[in-house]
Design a protein around this motif. Sequence first.
Motif, PDB file in Angstrom:
ATOM      1  N   ALA A  32       0.829  -1.202   0.000  1.00  0.00           N
ATOM      2  CA  ALA A  32       0.000   0.000   0.000  1.00  0.00           C
ATOM      3  C   ALA A  32       0.865   1.254   0.000  1.00  0.00           C
ATOM      4  CB  ALA A  32      -0.924  -0.004   1.212  1.00  0.00           C
ATOM      5  N   LEU A  33       1.949   1.240   0.755  1.00  0.00           N
ATOM      6  CA  LEU A  33       2.859   2.384   0.799  1.00  0.00           C
ATOM      7  C   LEU A  33       3.473   2.631  -0.578  1.00  0.00           C
ATOM      8  CD1 LEU A  33       4.273   4.520   2.509  1.00  0.00           C
ATOM      9  CD2 LEU A  33       5.937   2.796   3.192  1.00  0.00           C
ATOM     10  N   ARG A  34       3.854   1.569  -1.262  1.00  0.00           N
ATOM     11  CA  ARG A  34       4.410   1.711  -2.606  1.00  0.00           C
ATOM     12  C   ARG A  34       3.376   2.272  -3.576  1.00  0.00           C
ATOM     13  NH1 ARG A  34       3.995  -1.572  -6.856  1.00  0.00           N
ATOM     14  NH2 ARG A  34       3.284  -3.356  -5.621  1.00  0.00           N
ATOM     15  N   LEU A  35       2.154   1.776  -3.488  1.00  0.00           N
ATOM     16  CA  LEU A  35       1.111   2.246  -4.392  1.00  0.00           C
ATOM     17  C   LEU A  35       0.774   3.715  -4.156  1.00  0.00           C
ATOM     18  CD1 LEU A  35      -1.337  -0.794  -4.452  1.00  0.00           C
ATOM     19  CD2 LEU A  35       0.237  -0.066  -6.242  1.00  0.00           C
ATOM     20  N   ILE A  36       0.753   4.139  -2.899  1.00  0.00           N
ATOM     21  CA  ILE A  36       0.477   5.543  -2.592  1.00  0.00           C
ATOM     22  C   ILE A  36       1.539   6.435  -3.225  1.00  0.00           C
ATOM     23  CG2 ILE A  36       0.471   7.265  -0.736  1.00  0.00           C
ATOM     24  CD1 ILE A  36      -0.900   5.176   1.022  1.00  0.00           C
ATOM     25  N   GLU A  37       2.805   6.039  -3.107  1.00  0.00           N
ATOM     26  CA  GLU A  37       3.874   6.864  -3.677  1.00  0.00           C
ATOM     27  C   GLU A  37       3.814   6.879  -5.200  1.00  0.00           C
ATOM     28  OE1 GLU A  37       5.514   8.926  -1.971  1.00  0.00           O
ATOM     29  OE2 GLU A  37       4.707   8.147  -0.098  1.00  0.00           O
ATOM     30  N   GLU A  38       3.301   5.814  -5.793  1.00  0.00           N
ATOM     31  CA  GLU A  38       3.219   5.759  -7.250  1.00  0.00           C
ATOM     32  C   GLU A  38       1.967   6.429  -7.803  1.00  0.00           C
ATOM     33  OE1 GLU A  38       3.437   1.634  -8.192  1.00  0.00           O
ATOM     34  OE2 GLU A  38       5.590   1.473  -7.781  1.00  0.00           O
ATOM     35  N   LEU A  72      -3.777   4.031   9.046  1.00  0.00           N
ATOM     36  CA  LEU A  72      -3.141   4.134  10.359  1.00  0.00           C
ATOM     37  C   LEU A  72      -1.955   3.189  10.466  1.00  0.00           C
ATOM     38  CD1 LEU A  72      -6.261   4.402  12.708  1.00  0.00           C
ATOM     39  CD2 LEU A  72      -4.722   6.238  11.989  1.00  0.00           C
ATOM     40  N   ALA A  73      -2.091   2.012   9.879  1.00  0.00           N
ATOM     41  CA  ALA A  73      -0.983   1.063   9.887  1.00  0.00           C
ATOM     42  C   ALA A  73       0.189   1.595   9.074  1.00  0.00           C
ATOM     43  CB  ALA A  73      -1.440  -0.284   9.341  1.00  0.00           C
ATOM     44  N   ILE A  74      -0.101   2.269   7.963  1.00  0.00           N
ATOM     45  CA  ILE A  74       0.956   2.870   7.144  1.00  0.00           C
ATOM     46  C   ILE A  74       1.656   3.975   7.929  1.00  0.00           C
ATOM     47  CG2 ILE A  74       1.378   4.292   5.096  1.00  0.00           C
ATOM     48  CD1 ILE A  74      -0.929   2.703   3.763  1.00  0.00           C
ATOM     49  N   ALA A  75       0.877   4.820   8.593  1.00  0.00           N
ATOM     50  CA  ALA A  75       1.461   5.892   9.397  1.00  0.00           C
ATOM     51  C   ALA A  75       2.367   5.317  10.476  1.00  0.00           C
ATOM     52  CB  ALA A  75       0.353   6.732  10.023  1.00  0.00           C
ATOM     53  N   ASP A  76       1.918   4.235  11.104  1.00  0.00           N
ATOM     54  CA  ASP A  76       2.717   3.624  12.168  1.00  0.00           C
ATOM     55  C   ASP A  76       3.977   2.986  11.612  1.00  0.00           C
ATOM     56  OD1 ASP A  76       2.429   3.310  15.100  1.00  0.00           O
ATOM     57  OD2 ASP A  76       2.757   1.196  14.633  1.00  0.00           O
ATOM     58  N   GLU A  77       3.895   2.434  10.409  1.00  0.00           N
ATOM     59  CA  GLU A  77       5.080   1.841   9.781  1.00  0.00           C
ATOM     60  C   GLU A  77       6.130   2.910   9.493  1.00  0.00           C
ATOM     61  OE1 GLU A  77       7.887  -0.556   7.864  1.00  0.00           O
ATOM     62  OE2 GLU A  77       6.346  -0.939   9.376  1.00  0.00           O
ATOM     63  N   LEU A  78       5.712   4.088   9.061  1.00  0.00           N
ATOM     64  CA  LEU A  78       6.674   5.165   8.819  1.00  0.00           C
ATOM     65  C   LEU A  78       7.394   5.544  10.115  1.00  0.00           C
ATOM     66  CD1 LEU A  78       4.710   7.500   6.363  1.00  0.00           C
ATOM     67  CD2 LEU A  78       6.497   5.832   5.830  1.00  0.00           C
ATOM     68  N   ILE A  79       6.646   5.574  11.215  1.00  0.00           N
ATOM     69  CA  ILE A  79       7.274   5.851  12.515  1.00  0.00           C
ATOM     70  C   ILE A  79       8.284   4.758  12.848  1.00  0.00           C
ATOM     71  CG2 ILE A  79       6.866   6.101  14.994  1.00  0.00           C
ATOM     72  CD1 ILE A  79       4.055   7.174  14.256  1.00  0.00           C
ATOM     73  N   ALA A 107       9.862  11.390   6.072  1.00  0.00           N
ATOM     74  CA  ALA A 107       8.697  11.956   5.386  1.00  0.00           C
ATOM     75  C   ALA A 107       9.020  12.265   3.935  1.00  0.00           C
ATOM     76  CB  ALA A 107       8.223  13.220   6.111  1.00  0.00           C
ATOM     77  N   LEU A 108      10.191  12.836   3.693  1.00  0.00           N
ATOM     78  CA  LEU A 108      10.573  13.181   2.317  1.00  0.00           C
ATOM     79  C   LEU A 108      10.813  11.935   1.467  1.00  0.00           C
ATOM     80  CD1 LEU A 108      12.979  16.215   2.825  1.00  0.00           C
ATOM     81  CD2 LEU A 108      10.531  16.203   2.388  1.00  0.00           C
ATOM     82  N   ALA A 109      11.160  10.823   2.116  1.00  0.00           N
ATOM     83  CA  ALA A 109      11.357   9.577   1.376  1.00  0.00           C
ATOM     84  C   ALA A 109      10.026   8.981   0.914  1.00  0.00           C
ATOM     85  CB  ALA A 109      12.107   8.566   2.242  1.00  0.00           C
ATOM     86  N   HIS A 110       8.939   9.349   1.605  1.00  0.00           N
ATOM     87  CA  HIS A 110       7.592   8.869   1.253  1.00  0.00           C
ATOM     88  C   HIS A 110       6.638  10.063   1.290  1.00  0.00           C
ATOM     89  CE1 HIS A 110       9.008   4.728   1.646  1.00  0.00           C
ATOM     90  NE2 HIS A 110       9.589   5.100   2.770  1.00  0.00           N
ATOM     91  N   PRO A 111       6.820  11.025   0.391  1.00  0.00           N
ATOM     92  CA  PRO A 111       6.112  12.303   0.513  1.00  0.00           C
ATOM     93  C   PRO A 111       4.595  12.195   0.460  1.00  0.00           C
ATOM     94  CG  PRO A 111       7.237  12.140  -1.610  1.00  0.00           C
ATOM     95  CD  PRO A 111       7.736  11.024  -0.765  1.00  0.00           C
ATOM     96  N   ARG A 112       4.065  11.376  -0.424  1.00  0.00           N
ATOM     97  CA  ARG A 112       2.609  11.293  -0.524  1.00  0.00           C
ATOM     98  C   ARG A 112       2.004  10.638   0.714  1.00  0.00           C
ATOM     99  NH1 ARG A 112       1.490   9.670  -6.900  1.00  0.00           N
ATOM    100  NH2 ARG A 112       1.720  11.800  -7.710  1.00  0.00           N
ATOM    101  N   ALA A 113       2.643   9.607   1.210  1.00  0.00           N
ATOM    102  CA  ALA A 113       2.152   8.965   2.426  1.00  0.00           C
ATOM    103  C   ALA A 113       2.300   9.889   3.626  1.00  0.00           C
ATOM    104  CB  ALA A 113       2.900   7.657   2.669  1.00  0.00           C
ATOM    105  N   ALA A 114       3.376  10.666   3.660  1.00  0.00           N
ATOM    106  CA  ALA A 114       3.601  11.581   4.777  1.00  0.00           C
ATOM    107  C   ALA A 114       2.519  12.652   4.836  1.00  0.00           C
ATOM    108  CB  ALA A 114       4.979  12.228   4.658  1.00  0.00           C
ATOM    109  N   VAL A 115       2.132  13.180   3.693  1.00  0.00           N
ATOM    110  CA  VAL A 115       1.071  14.192   3.657  1.00  0.00           C
ATOM    111  C   VAL A 115      -0.237  13.610   4.178  1.00  0.00           C
ATOM    112  CG1 VAL A 115      -0.347  15.597   2.124  1.00  0.00           C
ATOM    113  CG2 VAL A 115       2.122  15.538   1.810  1.00  0.00           C
ATOM    114  N   LEU A 116      -0.514  12.349   3.839  1.00  0.00           N
ATOM    115  CA  LEU A 116      -1.766  11.712   4.254  1.00  0.00           C
ATOM    116  C   LEU A 116      -1.771  11.318   5.726  1.00  0.00           C
ATOM    117  CD1 LEU A 116      -2.332   9.323   1.211  1.00  0.00           C
ATOM    118  CD2 LEU A 116      -3.638  11.394   1.746  1.00  0.00           C
ATOM    119  N   SER A 117      -0.605  11.034   6.281  1.00  0.00           N
ATOM    120  CA  SER A 117      -0.555  10.445   7.622  1.00  0.00           C
ATOM    121  C   SER A 117      -0.035  11.361   8.705  1.00  0.00           C
ATOM    122  CB  SER A 117       0.322   9.186   7.589  1.00  0.00           C
ATOM    123  OG  SER A 117       1.674   9.510   7.304  1.00  0.00           O
ATOM    124  N   SER A 118       0.473  12.539   8.358  1.00  0.00           N
ATOM    125  CA  SER A 118       1.161  13.376   9.342  1.00  0.00           C
ATOM    126  C   SER A 118       0.276  13.823  10.494  1.00  0.00           C
ATOM    127  CB  SER A 118       1.757  14.608   8.649  1.00  0.00           C
ATOM    128  OG  SER A 118       0.730  15.393   8.061  1.00  0.00           O
TER     129      SER A 118
END
Length: 240
Positions: A32-38, A72-79, A107-118
């Motif tokens: 899911a994280l990969r798809l969000i960034e793509e 929420l799981a994606i946000a927690d994985e980034l942490i 966050a910059l490594a996964h910018p789209r996910a970071a915007v959604l989960s911050s």
Amino acid sequence: MTERVVPPAARRRRRPTKQGVVLSEELIVATALRLIEEHGADALSVRRLGRALGADPSSLYRYFRHTDDLMLAIADELIGRTLRTWNPTGDWRADLRELGLRMHAGALAHPRAAVLSSYRVTGRVHEIEAVEAILGVLRGAGFPDAEAVRIYHAFVDQTLAFGALDSASTALPGPARAAEASVWRATYARLPAGTHPNIAATARHLVADMPRSSYPAALELLLEAAEARLTACQRRPVAE
């Protein structure tokens, strides 16, 4: 997605997916994280995720109640990814600086996910670990509990906010980013001193500084303020 998550012990598939992999929460989150960034936020659909995993979309309900649960799981994985690279040294200021910079870089490594989960509060294992660790750094430095929470709050919110801000800029198409960066030289640097004396006086600094993230400077200002508060707390007379 619906409200029928299967307990962790019963989640593992007995057979691989069409792509020869066995589903797990970790695999779903990583995909899911990969798809969000793509593809952006629209990638968080059961159908698209199932297609990427080579699995029946309904099988995802065994792991997540709905797409927000997955977010929420994606946000927690980034942490978690940040925490795994952070090694505290015992120097509270250096440790918070390093953690903040790593959070921002993550966050910059996964910018789209970071915007959604911050702005999300996950209540999950990695977030809990992060809260415990940061409060431990501050309390270990000698901050009273109320001050430790206040500084923790400011530190985390500042880092997440800059992560989202800079990620949103990073996610812009290349030409748009270049056009925005050029505004400081093409517009601000050419304003005359007669009408805009302050901009004209500082133009060369604006051109040099503004295209970069101000997070490192803001983080340093926060840490300086925190150190001043710690010194003030240590000088207060102890109540009898």
